[in-house]
Design a protein around this motif. Structure first.
Motif, PDB file in Angstrom:
ATOM      1  N   LYS A 284     -10.543  -4.951   3.284  1.00  0.00           N
ATOM      2  CA  LYS A 284      -9.048  -5.030   4.022  1.00  0.00           C
ATOM      3  C   LYS A 284      -9.488  -4.235   5.482  1.00  0.00           C
TER       4      LYS A 284
ATOM      5  N   MET B 180      -1.427  -1.215  -4.311  1.00  0.00           N
ATOM      6  CA  MET B 180      -2.449  -0.463  -4.147  1.00  0.00           C
ATOM      7  C   MET B 180      -1.872   0.915  -3.882  1.00  0.00           C
TER       8      MET B 180
ATOM      9  N   ASP C 221      -2.064  -6.646   3.502  1.00  0.00           N
ATOM     10  CA  ASP C 221      -2.268  -5.069   2.381  1.00  0.00           C
ATOM     11  C   ASP C 221      -1.078  -4.136   3.285  1.00  0.00           C
ATOM     12  N   MET C 222       0.101  -3.707   2.892  1.00  0.00           N
ATOM     13  CA  MET C 222       0.691  -3.242   4.147  1.00  0.00           C
ATOM     14  C   MET C 222       1.442  -2.204   3.652  1.00  0.00           C
TER      15      MET C 222
ATOM     16  N   ALA D 295       0.804  -1.632   0.017  1.00  0.00           N
ATOM     17  CA  ALA D 295      -0.335   0.060   0.263  1.00  0.00           C
ATOM     18  C   ALA D 295       0.779   1.302  -0.100  1.00  0.00           C
TER      19      ALA D 295
ATOM     20  N   PHE E 150      -4.498  11.923   0.696  1.00  0.00           N
ATOM     21  CA  PHE E 150      -4.921  12.198   1.758  1.00  0.00           C
ATOM     22  C   PHE E 150      -4.069  13.209   2.915  1.00  0.00           C
TER      23      PHE E 150
ATOM     24  N   ARG F  11       3.200   1.660   5.706  1.00  0.00           N
ATOM     25  CA  ARG F  11       4.415   1.885   6.500  1.00  0.00           C
ATOM     26  C   ARG F  11       4.993   0.802   7.181  1.00  0.00           C
TER      27      ARG F  11
HETATM   28  C1  R5P Z   1      -5.633   3.568   4.178  1.00  0.00           C
HETATM   29  O1  R5P Z   1      -5.644   5.056   4.748  1.00  0.00           O
HETATM   30  C2  R5P Z   1      -4.815   3.618   3.154  1.00  0.00           C
HETATM   31  O2  R5P Z   1      -5.435   1.980   1.928  1.00  0.00           O
HETATM   32  C3  R5P Z   1      -3.310   3.571   3.766  1.00  0.00           C
HETATM   33  O3  R5P Z   1      -2.738   4.057   3.387  1.00  0.00           O
HETATM   34  C4  R5P Z   1      -2.905   2.551   3.619  1.00  0.00           C
HETATM   35  O4  R5P Z   1      -4.258   1.204   3.540  1.00  0.00           O
HETATM   36  C5  R5P Z   1      -2.361   2.443   4.780  1.00  0.00           C
HETATM   37  O5  R5P Z   1      -1.318   1.119   4.853  1.00  0.00           O
HETATM   38  P1  R5P Z   1      -0.278   1.129   5.614  1.00  0.00           P
HETATM   39  O6  R5P Z   1      -1.438   1.799   7.325  1.00  0.00           O
HETATM   40  O7  R5P Z   1      -0.056  -0.196   6.132  1.00  0.00           O
HETATM   41  O8  R5P Z   1       0.746   2.013   6.279  1.00  0.00           O
END
Ligand code: R5P
Length: 296
Positions: free
Chosen positions: A203, A86, A251-252, A55, A61, A254
């Protein structure tokens, strides 16, 4: 004459071999159309039924998130290790090489920035443009319990309808507001609503207590969201538990791109997801790869 048989050959009809009717490997997807199944098979590995989705859509945003400042330099090289990506159409078109042969999960909602009420989203990509970009899935946030809950659910049902028209699956992301309780009861509710209203993938976040009831009560595959950066061993443990408790992948974002060694982390996550590698072993692998990659 159906066929001009210049050279007479014995035709092979294998009358004694019944044609196989294959089932489909993904939960809840047996009755979907061929195009939809084909796209799902690009995202989820048919051998394991799982995916490591990467992701990097945070900018839609929150602008240039830490680790995503220069996607061309630091993120594109990582994409080759993922099963699916993603992201937003802006980043896809400006920064991702079209030669990248990876399934794209296209972020299709947007509107409010971090300065405003996040649940006030609208659909932000036309299905025609999603088709033009050859995406494998379309995705959006659904804010169950949020201020604009009904709007976000309606965005999802419209996206699902558009996706079904063209054989493109929709992934619903269960977004949780800052003040909302993150427990099994909430995630069962949110995931089930999204699946009942047509999303083909969900997700959602991992929770320590009762995650298996969330996956069990959801009739479509669930991929685990990463969430904010935590130590690598904890992220690997969370992914391991989610998989063992019924998730069809992760779906990772950060926890990969903000890691000290993102390439190593991606490879360790792969082992956890596709090979059920235990977290301690995966962490050792992460450390080994990290040290090797430092030397390069
Ligand atoms: C959800 O708010 C968005 O899809 C995010 O940008 C994404 O899912 C965040 O991924 P993660 O929490 O693993 O950084």
């Amino acid at each position: 004459m159906p066929e001009a048989d210049v050279v007479k050959q014995a035709k092979k009809f294998y009358e004694d071999v019944p044609m196989k009717t294959e089932g489909f490997f993904l939960k809840g997807a047996g009755a979907l159309d061929w195009g939809m199944k084909n796209r799902l098979s690009r995202i989820f590995n048919p051998k394991t039924g799982r995916t490591v989705m990467f992701a990097i859509d945070h900018g839609y945003f929150q602008g240039p998130t830490t680790g995503l400042e220069r996607i061309d330099l630091t993120i594109v090289p990582l994409m080759y290790y993922a099963d699916a990506i993603m992201l937003t159409r802006g980043i896809l078109r400006t920064t991702v090489p079209p030669t990248l042969n990876k399934p794209i999960v296209m972020r299709c909602s947007g509107g409010p920035s971090i300065l405003k009420e996040l649940s006030n989203e609208e659909l932000a990509v036309d299905i025609e443009d999603a088709i033009r970009m050859n995406v494998s899935a379309i995705t959006l946030q659904v804010f169950i319990g949020g201020e604009f809950e009904t709007r976000s659910v309606h965005n999802m049902t419209r996206l699902v309808d558009m996706g079904i028209r063209f054989g493109i699956p929709t992934m619903a992301v269960t977004a949780v507001g800052k003040d909302m309780v993150r427990d099994a009861r909430y995630f069962r509710l949110a995931c089930r609503i999204c699946a009942e209203l047509g999303a083909q993938i969900i997700k959602t976040y991992y929770i320590e207590d009762g995650f298996s009831t969330v996956t069990a009560s959801c009739p479509v595959p669930i991929v685990m969201a990463g969430g904010k950066k935590i130590p690598e061993i904890d992220a690997l443990t969370m992914a391991y538990k989610a998989i063992q408790e019924g998730a069809a992948g992760v779906d990772m974002g950060r926890n990969i791109f903000q890691s000290d060694a993102p390439e190593a982390m991606m490879q360790a996550i792969h082992k956890v997801v596709h090979e059920n590698m235990k977290p301690t072993e995966a962490y050792k692998l992460y450390e080994t790869l990290k040290n090797e990659q430092k030397k390069d």
